[in-house]
Each structure stands twice: as structure tokens, then as C-alpha cells.
Write an enzyme that holds these catalytic residues in place. Sequence first.
Site, PDB file in Angstrom:
ATOM      1  N   SER A 178       0.797  -1.219   0.000  1.00  0.00           N
ATOM      2  CA  SER A 178       0.000   0.000   0.000  1.00  0.00           C
ATOM      3  C   SER A 178       0.834   1.276   0.000  1.00  0.00           C
ATOM      4  O   SER A 178       0.383   2.304  -0.490  1.00  0.00           O
ATOM      5  CB  SER A 178      -0.956  -0.003   1.185  1.00  0.00           C
ATOM      6  OG  SER A 178      -0.276  -0.257   2.382  1.00  0.00           O
ATOM      7  N   HIS A 206      -5.188  -3.351  -2.965  1.00  0.00           N
ATOM      8  CA  HIS A 206      -4.778  -2.397  -4.009  1.00  0.00           C
ATOM      9  C   HIS A 206      -4.575  -3.043  -5.377  1.00  0.00           C
ATOM     10  O   HIS A 206      -4.141  -2.381  -6.310  1.00  0.00           O
ATOM     11  CB  HIS A 206      -3.484  -1.680  -3.592  1.00  0.00           C
ATOM     12  CG  HIS A 206      -3.649  -0.883  -2.353  1.00  0.00           C
ATOM     13  ND1 HIS A 206      -4.213   0.374  -2.332  1.00  0.00           N
ATOM     14  CD2 HIS A 206      -3.365  -1.178  -1.065  1.00  0.00           C
ATOM     15  CE1 HIS A 206      -4.243   0.824  -1.100  1.00  0.00           C
ATOM     16  NE2 HIS A 206      -3.741  -0.100  -0.299  1.00  0.00           N
ATOM     17  N   LYS A 237     -11.834   0.703  -2.163  1.00  0.00           N
ATOM     18  CA  LYS A 237     -10.781   1.293  -2.989  1.00  0.00           C
ATOM     19  C   LYS A 237     -11.246   1.303  -4.447  1.00  0.00           C
ATOM     20  O   LYS A 237     -12.090   2.106  -4.797  1.00  0.00           O
ATOM     21  CB  LYS A 237      -9.470   0.566  -2.713  1.00  0.00           C
ATOM     22  CG  LYS A 237      -8.995   0.998  -1.316  1.00  0.00           C
ATOM     23  CD  LYS A 237      -7.887   0.245  -0.705  1.00  0.00           C
ATOM     24  CE  LYS A 237      -7.596   0.872   0.669  1.00  0.00           C
ATOM     25  NZ  LYS A 237      -6.987  -0.057   1.609  1.00  0.00           N
TER      26      LYS A 237
HETATM   27  C1  LIG Z   1      -6.973  -0.205   2.981  1.00  0.00           C
HETATM   28  C2  LIG Z   1      -6.356  -1.504   3.308  1.00  0.00           C
HETATM   29  C3  LIG Z   1      -6.944  -2.383   4.220  1.00  0.00           C
HETATM   30  C4  LIG Z   1      -8.117  -1.984   5.056  1.00  0.00           C
HETATM   31  O1  LIG Z   1      -9.288  -1.913   4.316  1.00  0.00           O
HETATM   32  P1  LIG Z   1     -10.456  -0.965   4.843  1.00  0.00           P
HETATM   33  O2  LIG Z   1     -11.669  -1.492   4.160  1.00  0.00           O
HETATM   34  O3  LIG Z   1     -10.099   0.408   4.449  1.00  0.00           O
HETATM   35  O4  LIG Z   1     -10.524  -1.135   6.338  1.00  0.00           O
HETATM   36  C5  LIG Z   1      -6.375  -3.629   4.391  1.00  0.00           C
HETATM   37  N1  LIG Z   1      -5.270  -3.979   3.718  1.00  0.00           N
HETATM   38  C6  LIG Z   1      -4.652  -3.158   2.859  1.00  0.00           C
HETATM   39  C7  LIG Z   1      -3.420  -3.594   2.136  1.00  0.00           C
HETATM   40  C8  LIG Z   1      -5.174  -1.890   2.640  1.00  0.00           C
HETATM   41  O5  LIG Z   1      -4.555  -1.049   1.824  1.00  0.00           O
END
Ligand SMILES: *Cc1c(COP(=O)(O)O)cnc(C)c1O
Length: 392
Positions: A178, A206, A237
Amino acid sequence: MSDPFQLARRLQERHQQHLYRQRRLLQSPQQARVQCDGRSVLNFCSNDYLGLANHPQVIAASQRAAERYGFGSGASHLVIGHSAVHHELEERLADWVGCPRALLFSTGYMANVGVISALLERGDTVLQDKLNHASLLDGAQLSRGRLQRYHHNNPGSLQQRLQQATGRVLVATDSVFSMDGDVAPLPDIADLCVQHDAWLMVDDAHGLGVLGKGHGCLAEYGLDSRQVPIYMGTLGKALGSFGAFVAGSADLIEFLIQAARPYIYTTAMPPSVAAASLASVSLLESESWRMEKLQGLISRFTQGAAQLALPLMPSQTAIQPLLVGDSARALQMSDWLLQQGVLVGAIRPPTVPAGSARLRITLTADHSEQEIDLLLGVLGRALQAHPAGDDD
Ligand SMILES: *Cc1c(COP(=O)(O)O)cnc(C)c1O
């Protein structure tokens, strides 16, 4: 009032170390150009990679579901909060990923904590990449098992830990990291897991919707559900919605329903949110142009950055970090960029290792080629205006 936790001092320390976090006020929908803190700026820090957060079909689907099911879900999934639309989304996601079943979680954070803490018992081991997302690491902390970290994207280091691991072994990794944007060597990791009878969990927050050609999620990495028994994807996302899911075997999903505390002890997401995710999945399946456009913009950006010799970290994904090093310099550059009308986040420790503060640039299908070119120009000037070693 007394301050036994010494909050004032601890806040002050964060200020002095340039680690203080402040929120910006978003006053428009999430999109390429946003209204932020009272001004119009180009947004290069959102995870809305396909520009779906403000898509009319996504909004309309959530509105229709709210009319039909009301707004609040009213209870946890196990009590009476599991609506038909949640169920439909789970079935759709399982199909899409190529797994027998899927289970919705209210957030990705909860999904990761839920899976790891449910699976591991005392004596078990979870092996994680050093740069895994905080939610995977926190899942290990909350479990009864032992956490061991291996070197970033290093199958040799993983192999060493696998040879020494005790109890049952889970290996967990981000697919796309990330804060770095690089991709894990998943086929190698999957092979090692099979050899050592360990289970692999992939957090595709991602990668989902960004990588590949829309084959279905695991197939994008050349993998199937036997090699990756636990797949985690987020809906907040690239899908432009909210929430997350875990996909795997029927036994895995049934076990999580029984044992994953962040699944059991929380209110189900509103049905309208699940309906919005369903609309996003449909858009991803029927319209691949967003993914293709995003990949074109990523190439344009990385090629342009190479010509300008910008210190980009190696990444072919929507996450394009520019390495700065010093936290103060990263903050100054981010402030300077904002004055130029470009919004880019300064990512600092403890989110990234000390001395590796960076500008985390994210590209989305909502950007235009002109906006990418503008970004390149302004980044070049930001670096000239803030030479390294000139900070204090
Ligand atoms: C954003 C993210 C999460 C958490 O997801 P949310 O739905 O925002 O709580 C978990 N793992 C990774 C790699 C992320 O980038």
C-alpha cells in the site's frame, strides 16, 4: 485536569518530529478534482482507482436499496442484519474471485484481524511480509499465535522462516503494497506454502480492479483458489464503495462465521452499501476501459518521471511513491504542492520505515493525460524548490 497519559507532551513530540497528522476537509465528491479546505485542487491521493466512488450507477443502486431495505441494517449478520442484498453480493464476489464462497466484513481492517485471530491458536505461527498492512499485523497481535516477519518480497527469507516455524502456519501478504506500490512474488510464495503445508492469505486491497484484464481476481496473478486458500479484497478502494470480503472454501467461510470476532460482534454494513458494491462489480465486469485507461496513465506517468529523473520507487501499479527520505522535507513538499493546486499525501513513519518518508501519489481512471503531465511538471519543480539536505 491531570494528564496521567501525558498527552500534551506526546503531541508536542509528534510536532517536533514532523509526524503530526492533520486531516483535510473534503467538500466535494471523491474524484480527480476536488474541493478541499475551501479550494479546488487536483487529487492525487485517493484510493478510488477507477473513479467509481461518485459514479451515477453506484449512487443510484444505493438509493434504490435504501428505498427498499431502509438505511440501517439494524443488527449484526448473525442476529438479523444479514439482508438479501448482502447475500447476493457475497455470491457475486465468490464467483468473481473464483472461490466457492465469500463473506462480507464491514471493513478490510476487520476482515484481516478477523481471519488471523480466528485461525491461529496457541502454538501456531503467522509469517508476514515486513511491509504488510497494519491490519494484518494487528490481526497477529490479537491472535494467540506467534508472529514472524520475513524480508519484504523475499521468498528466500520466507523459506527460512517456514523451515523453522512451529505449529500450523499461515503466510499473509499484501498483493500490492500500500505504501510502495510494488507487487508480491505470489507464484513463488504460493509454491513455498504448498511445499511446507502452510496456508497463504493474500490481501488484494490495491490489486483488485487495478491489475490485469478483468479475468477474475486470483487469475490475474496466475493463481487459483487451491494455491491461495484465503483471499481478502476491499470494496472501498477500486470499487468505490465500502467494506471488504474474504473468499475461500465453504469450510473457511463457515468457520469464520462461527469464530471471527470482528464479524460476529459488529453491526452489518447498511444494505445500501452492499448494493453500491454490487453495482461497482457489474461496472468492473462489463466495462474494462477504466482499468485500461488507468494502466495507460500509469505508463505515461512512469515514462515521464523517468525522463525528468524523478526519484520514483519502482511500481507499475496505481500507487506511485516518490521517495523523499526526510519527514520534514516530505511535509514541506506536500504543502508546497498544495499551494500549486496539487494534493499529494506525505507518508511518514511509523506508516513507513524511518528515513523513508515519501510522497504517495495515486493515479485513477478519473484523471486525464493533461492532468498527469501537469503533475509531472509540478513534481519536478517541487524537487528543485526543496533540495535534499536543506531541511534544518
Ligand atoms: C486499505 C487496506 C486495508 C483496510 O481496508 P479498509 O476497508 O479500508 O478497512 C487492508 N489492507 C490493505 C493492504 C489496505 O490497503
